[in-house]
Every structure is written in C-alpha cells, then in structure tokens.
Enzyme design. Structure first.
Site, short mmCIF file in Angstrom:
data_model
loop_
_atom_site.label_atom_id
_atom_site.label_comp_id
_atom_site.label_asym_id
_atom_site.label_seq_id
_atom_site.Cartn_x
_atom_site.Cartn_y
_atom_site.Cartn_z
N ASP A 268 0.83 -1.20 0.00
CA ASP A 268 0.00 0.00 0.00
C ASP A 268 0.87 1.26 0.00
O ASP A 268 2.01 1.23 0.49
CB ASP A 268 -0.91 0.02 1.22
CG ASP A 268 -1.99 -1.05 1.17
OD1 ASP A 268 -2.38 -1.44 0.06
OD2 ASP A 268 -2.44 -1.48 2.25
N TYR B 33 5.69 -8.81 8.47
CA TYR B 33 5.44 -7.37 8.60
C TYR B 33 5.62 -6.93 10.05
O TYR B 33 5.40 -7.71 10.99
CB TYR B 33 3.99 -7.03 8.22
CG TYR B 33 3.61 -7.33 6.79
CD1 TYR B 33 3.75 -6.37 5.80
CD2 TYR B 33 3.08 -8.57 6.45
CE1 TYR B 33 3.37 -6.64 4.49
CE2 TYR B 33 2.71 -8.85 5.14
CZ TYR B 33 2.86 -7.89 4.16
OH TYR B 33 2.50 -8.15 2.87
N ARG C 16 -4.36 -4.52 7.06
CA ARG C 16 -5.41 -3.54 7.36
C ARG C 16 -6.69 -4.24 7.83
O ARG C 16 -7.37 -3.77 8.74
CB ARG C 16 -5.69 -2.68 6.13
CG ARG C 16 -4.63 -1.63 5.87
CD ARG C 16 -4.98 -0.75 4.70
NE ARG C 16 -4.91 -1.46 3.43
CZ ARG C 16 -5.83 -1.38 2.47
NH1 ARG C 16 -6.92 -0.65 2.63
NH2 ARG C 16 -5.65 -2.03 1.33
N ASP D 295 -6.68 2.28 7.29
CA ASP D 295 -5.37 2.87 7.58
C ASP D 295 -5.52 4.38 7.56
O ASP D 295 -6.63 4.91 7.66
CB ASP D 295 -4.29 2.35 6.63
CG ASP D 295 -4.48 2.78 5.18
OD1 ASP D 295 -5.41 3.58 4.90
OD2 ASP D 295 -3.71 2.34 4.31
#
Length: 251
Positions: free
Chosen positions: A60, A88, A194, A102
């Site tokens: 993203d 992550y 997300r 987000d």
C-alpha cells in the site's frame, strides 16, 4: 561478492519502497533507470531498449519495506515470489476506525477502549493465528466484476467482497502504549494487515486501524538486503563504465 546484472536475461531486485509511493510508482521508476542504463551500453544508441519489469506483491502507498522487482525473463517467475510467506511489523491504533482501515482516510468512528487490558490484547492476538477466513478491505486491489475494489470505493459505489482463506503463523505483540499497539506478523499470500487491524479491534469490542506498516521479509529475502531507489540508481551508473553492479541480495 559482486556481479553485473543482466536485466534482459532476468534480475531480482530487492527494493525498499518509499512511504507514499505506490508499488507501480516504484516499478516505473526502476524501469526508467534500467532503460537509461541499457541505452547507454547499447551498440546502437538510437535504439530504444525494451525491458519487462514487474513487482511480486503490492505494498500500500502508506506502507514501506521490501518490494521484489523482477526484470526481463525473471518476470515469468513473479507468481512464485508472490506466493512466499511474508513478514510485517507495524502499529495499530485502538479506539477508532477509518473507511480504508489505515491513514489514507480520516477517522470515521470512535469506540471505547478503556476496557482493553494488555492481557486482553495478547490473548486476542492468539485467536488470529492459524488458518482463517478474512475479508479484504474495500480499498484494495481485489477485483470485483473485473474492476478494482478501490476504484469502486473511491467512486462511492458499494460492493461486496468475498472472504478468502489465509494463514497467520505468527501474530506477536511487541509493544503496547495505549492506544498504540505494535506488532509483528508472519502470514501467507493474500493477507491484508489492514483487515487484521479491523478484525482485531472488533474482537476486543472496540475499533482499530493501521497507523504504520513495514514489510520486512518475503520468503528468504530480507529488507536488510534491500536498496533504496536512490542507491540502486547510483549503482546502475556502473553499467555505463563497465563496473559490476552489486546484487542487492549479495550486499
């Protein structure tokens, strides 16, 4: 150890994607750099070099971290890189949500979070490990009727997204400073962090959204071995002088 990349034959580039860049922004920038360097070393300087360049797994715009970019014949293997396990690190904000889960959009709802304890956070994280069904965000690249979901969302159109099976093998809470919760996640292809933020907040009777995200690993490829786009461009100047260009995974 150093060697020269053969961009046409195929190269695997490990790039640290900048904040606010789309994955396609990074691909287009790398493609432009490679084309210029190929033209400098071409036998016919008037010839416009053709080169395939693609990425193995979207990040993203508000995420940073490891982006695998393939060139030339190596683009045929993009699916194999894309299918590998991802790692992550990032931060959730508890007590509020956004339409895109987000910071791309502003907060739309606030929720109580005074009842959330450190124990509840760690115990809830355990519930999200293993094989499970996850619904991707409407602001995502998932296709609905041949159209990208984020395009429908930005046009104000409602669309239903089907859940998909994912695997989260590690969901580690690394720091808690309410309402911020930092984490490390190891997961399968197709996992949306997300969406994990959304589901994590709901599971604790509140809301949550993602405030920071960095991809640190894809399979055996590490962010520690990645190059910034600026550094890659600097190294590429070696192609014009005949000096070898270091492979990111060998630096």
């Amino acid at each position: 150890m150093e060697r020269s990349f053969d961009f046409q034959k195929g190269a695997v580039l490990l790039i640290n994607k900048p904040y606010h860049w789309t994955s396609f922004d990074a691909v287009n920038k790398i493609k432009g750099i490679v084309r210029r360097k190929l033209k400098e070393t071409a036998v016919n300087p008037d010839e416009k070099p053709k080169i395939k360049v693609g990425h193995a797994g979207t990040l993203d715009p508000l995420a940073t971290g490891l982006l695998i970019i393939c060139t030339g014949k190596e683009t045929k293997n993009i699916d194999s890189y894309q299918a590998q396990e991802k790692e992550y690190t990032g931060t959730f904000i508890l007590g509020s949500t956004t339409p895109c889960f987000d910071l791309e959009k502003g907060i739309d709802f606030h929720f109580p979070f005074d009842h959330i304890t450190k124990q509840l956070i760690t115990e809830t994280a355990k519930q999200f490990t293993g094989i499970q069904e996850q619904v991707p965000p409407i602001f995502s690249a998932v296709k609905i009727g041949g159209k990208r979901a984020y395009k429908l969302a930005r046009a104000g159109q409602e669309a239903a997204i089907s859940s998909r099976q994912i695997t989260i093998s590690v969901f580690e809470i690394t720091h808690i400073a309410m309402p911020e919760v930092s984490f490390r996640v190891v997961c399968s292809k197709g996992t949306y962090i997300r969406s994990l933020a959304r589901d994590f907040g709901l599971a604790m009777g509140s809301g949550a959204h993602l405030s920071a995200l960095c991809r640190t690993r894809i399979g055996t490829y590490s962010l520690n071995d990645a190059l910034s786009i600026e550094r890659f461009e600097e190294l590429c100047t070696g192609l014009a002088t005949g000096n070898p260009l270091s492979s990111p995974e060998e630096m």
